[in-house]
Scaffold this active site. Structure first.
Site, PDB file in Angstrom:
ATOM      1  N   PRO A   1    -101.046 -90.505  20.603  1.00 43.20           N
ATOM      2  CA  PRO A   1    -101.047 -90.013  19.221  1.00 43.20           C
ATOM      3  C   PRO A   1    -101.302 -91.130  18.224  1.00 43.20           C
ATOM      4  O   PRO A   1    -100.739 -92.219  18.354  1.00 43.20           O
ATOM      5  CB  PRO A   1     -99.636 -89.438  19.055  1.00 43.20           C
ATOM      6  CG  PRO A   1     -98.812 -90.152  20.078  1.00 43.20           C
ATOM      7  CD  PRO A   1     -99.724 -90.422  21.231  1.00 43.20           C
TER       8      PRO A   1
ATOM      9  N   THR B   1    -101.966 -91.553  13.857  1.00 40.01           N
ATOM     10  CA  THR B   1    -102.100 -90.987  12.517  1.00 40.01           C
ATOM     11  C   THR B   1    -103.483 -91.291  11.959  1.00 40.01           C
ATOM     12  O   THR B   1    -103.921 -92.434  11.964  1.00 40.01           O
ATOM     13  CB  THR B   1    -101.028 -91.564  11.587  1.00 40.01           C
ATOM     14  OG1 THR B   1     -99.745 -91.151  12.068  1.00 40.01           O
ATOM     15  CG2 THR B   1    -101.220 -91.079  10.163  1.00 40.01           C
TER      16      THR B   1
ATOM     17  N   GLN C   1     -98.204 -83.289  18.868  1.00 44.78           N
ATOM     18  CA  GLN C   1     -97.019 -84.127  18.689  1.00 44.78           C
ATOM     19  C   GLN C   1     -96.308 -83.727  17.401  1.00 44.78           C
ATOM     20  O   GLN C   1     -96.890 -83.771  16.319  1.00 44.78           O
ATOM     21  CB  GLN C   1     -97.363 -85.617  18.626  1.00 44.78           C
ATOM     22  CG  GLN C   1     -96.085 -86.470  18.652  1.00 44.78           C
ATOM     23  CD  GLN C   1     -96.302 -87.912  18.302  1.00 44.78           C
ATOM     24  OE1 GLN C   1     -96.641 -88.227  17.168  1.00 44.78           O
ATOM     25  NE2 GLN C   1     -96.108 -88.790  19.270  1.00 44.78           N
TER      26      GLN C   1
ATOM     27  N   TYR D   1     -89.470 -92.852  13.740  1.00 46.73           N
ATOM     28  CA  TYR D   1     -89.348 -91.546  13.101  1.00 46.73           C
ATOM     29  C   TYR D   1     -87.980 -90.929  13.403  1.00 46.73           C
ATOM     30  O   TYR D   1     -87.123 -91.548  14.014  1.00 46.73           O
ATOM     31  CB  TYR D   1     -90.542 -90.677  13.479  1.00 46.73           C
ATOM     32  CG  TYR D   1     -91.811 -91.277  12.908  1.00 46.73           C
ATOM     33  CD1 TYR D   1     -92.137 -91.081  11.572  1.00 46.73           C
ATOM     34  CD2 TYR D   1     -92.626 -92.106  13.677  1.00 46.73           C
ATOM     35  CE1 TYR D   1     -93.267 -91.686  11.014  1.00 46.73           C
ATOM     36  CE2 TYR D   1     -93.747 -92.715  13.121  1.00 46.73           C
ATOM     37  CZ  TYR D   1     -94.062 -92.496  11.794  1.00 46.73           C
ATOM     38  OH  TYR D   1     -95.161 -93.104  11.245  1.00 46.73           O
TER      39      TYR D   1
ATOM     40  N   ARG E   1     -91.743 -88.461  23.684  1.00 43.49           N
ATOM     41  CA  ARG E   1     -92.165 -89.862  23.565  1.00 43.49           C
ATOM     42  C   ARG E   1     -90.996 -90.692  23.053  1.00 43.49           C
ATOM     43  O   ARG E   1     -90.342 -90.333  22.064  1.00 43.49           O
ATOM     44  CB  ARG E   1     -93.355 -89.990  22.618  1.00 43.49           C
ATOM     45  CG  ARG E   1     -93.850 -91.440  22.415  1.00 43.49           C
ATOM     46  CD  ARG E   1     -95.087 -91.449  21.528  1.00 43.49           C
ATOM     47  NE  ARG E   1     -95.451 -92.765  21.049  1.00 43.49           N
ATOM     48  CZ  ARG E   1     -96.394 -93.551  21.575  1.00 43.49           C
ATOM     49  NH1 ARG E   1     -97.050 -93.149  22.651  1.00 43.49           N
ATOM     50  NH2 ARG E   1     -96.687 -94.711  21.044  1.00 43.49           N
TER      51      ARG E   1
ATOM     52  N   GLY F   1    -104.453 -95.846  22.805  1.00 45.22           N
ATOM     53  CA  GLY F   1    -104.543 -95.486  21.410  1.00 45.22           C
ATOM     54  C   GLY F   1    -105.813 -95.991  20.765  1.00 45.22           C
ATOM     55  O   GLY F   1    -106.803 -95.272  20.663  1.00 45.22           O
TER      56      GLY F   1
END
Length: 376
Positions: free
Chosen positions: A26, A28, A101, A183, A231, A318
């Site tokens: 994942p 952003t 996600q 997060y 994750r 990534g």
């Protein structure tokens, strides 16, 4: 005998059959409309990367209460579901598999970067370092979040479960909970972001992992454990996180969820805490390893070393997928990787996003030839 090639197929009861062991991690990219609906170009972007064994999308907020950045996508409304359905349809038409996600930002947010314009919520009122991604390229400094009440915690858990149902309605093959990289779930696990003195706080390891366990169980109940991944990034100092001794916390967490039958665990390694080596023996399902966090981009050789060690079954990449939509094919051909267009990482259009070309193979002459790729 373990197959150590990233390009070898992989099958497991929960995750199904994958054509290779290269997972798109994942990342952003901020290609959503102001209301959080993914833009049409998002379908192009993910479909171009459908040759990955599995795609995990960028972090998607489960509700506006968890939005961390402007133009980050959501999975709360009918418009969000419709927008993501265009993405999943495009990926499936290209032969791919894609998980959503779910990422609640927790303290990582700012009123100017949130649709509701409210303060972000977090386990404790601890201001993160750095700045948020605001409208029109603005970067306001983070502010102190509001400490979550018990009602806020129950609402956040419900938001995750509701968003997971929306992900299934949008056609995703499964959901990954973002419990890593600073997060909300990670904030409950870490030392310096969870200063609570209640059942979700510092009293014991069992208290510190409670929120993560309850979210996992709620989402597993909502969509089925076989559609759910998690994750984690134990000991990752990114964005001001501090975990002095992550081992006991994450061992206890895995002991609680190992028997639930999740699709996979997605685990990042780092120099401070060897998470893959320590936690692999405690996880009896599929494990996706990531060894490029906060370091050099992972090479094919580094990924295959992870497989050869037995530390993971699949390896996530990534940055390499940003500029190389056909990464497995490039690995297979031994072709060089394209460089990232850093200037357009978080802009709103196709440039630096869906305009990276696939590998163009040149005819090989009797004397040998070259394989070239050009940006168009």
């Amino acid at each position: 005998m373990t197959n150590t090639s990233l390009l070898a197929p992989y099958s497991a009861a929960r995750i199904g059959h994958l054509p290779n062991r290269v997972v798109m991690a994942p990342m952003t990219r901020a290609r959503a409309a102001d209301d959080g609906t993914p833009l049409p170009v998002v379908a192009d972007y993910y479909a171009q990367r459908a040759s990955a064994g599995l795609i995990v999308t960028e972090g998607i907020w489960p509700s506006s209460r968890g939005q961390s950045g402007w133009r980050y996508p959501g999975l709360q409304t009918a418009a969000h579901i419709e927008g993501w359905r265009r993405v999943t349809d495009a990926v499936h038409a290209a032969g791919g598999r894609i998980y959503a996600q779910l990422m609640h930002g927790g303290r990582n947010g700012h009123p100017l970067a949130r649709i509701d314009g409210d303060l972000p919520l977090a386990p404790s009122a601890v201001t993160p370092p750095g700045h948020a991604h605001g409208p029109d390229g603005s970067k306001p400094d983070y502010v102190a979040p509001r400490e979550m009440t018990l009602d806020d915690i129950r609402t956040a858990i419900k938001d995750f479960a509701d968003a997971a149902r929306n992900a299934v309605a949008a056609g995703f093959d499964g959901v990954e909970l973002h419990g890593a990289n600073s997060y909300l779930i990670h904030q409950f696990l870490a030392d310096n972001t969870n200063l609570r003195d209640d059942a979700y706080g510092r009293g014991s390891v069992a208290d510190r992992i409670r929120f993560a366990v309850e979210v996992v169980r709620a989402v597993a109940d909502a969509i089925g454990a076989e559609r759910l991944g998690l994750r984690l990034s134990p000991g990752n100092p990114q964005f001001g996180m501090a975990e002095a001794d992550p081992g006991p916390v994450y061992r206890a967490l895995l002991d609680e969820i190992d028997g639930l039958g999740l699709a996979y665990l997605h685990l990042t390694d780092n120099d401070g805490y060897p998470a893959l080596a320590d936690l692999r023996p405690r996880w009896h399902g599929v494990l996706i390893g990531n060894v490029g966090e906060n370091g050099d981009p992972t090479t094919r050789e580094a990924g295959e070393a992870v497989l050869a060690s037995g530390a993971a079954d699949l390896v996530s990449y990534g940055r390499a997928f940003i500029s190389n939509p056909d990464l497995p094919e490039r690995f297979a051909a031994g072709a060089p990787l394209q460089e990232i267009d850093e200037a357009h990482l978080y802009t709103n259009g196709a440039e630096g996003y869906s305009d990276y070309p696939a590998l163009e193979r040149e005819l090989v002459s009797a004397q040998g030839g070259a394989q070239t790729s050009t940006r168009t």
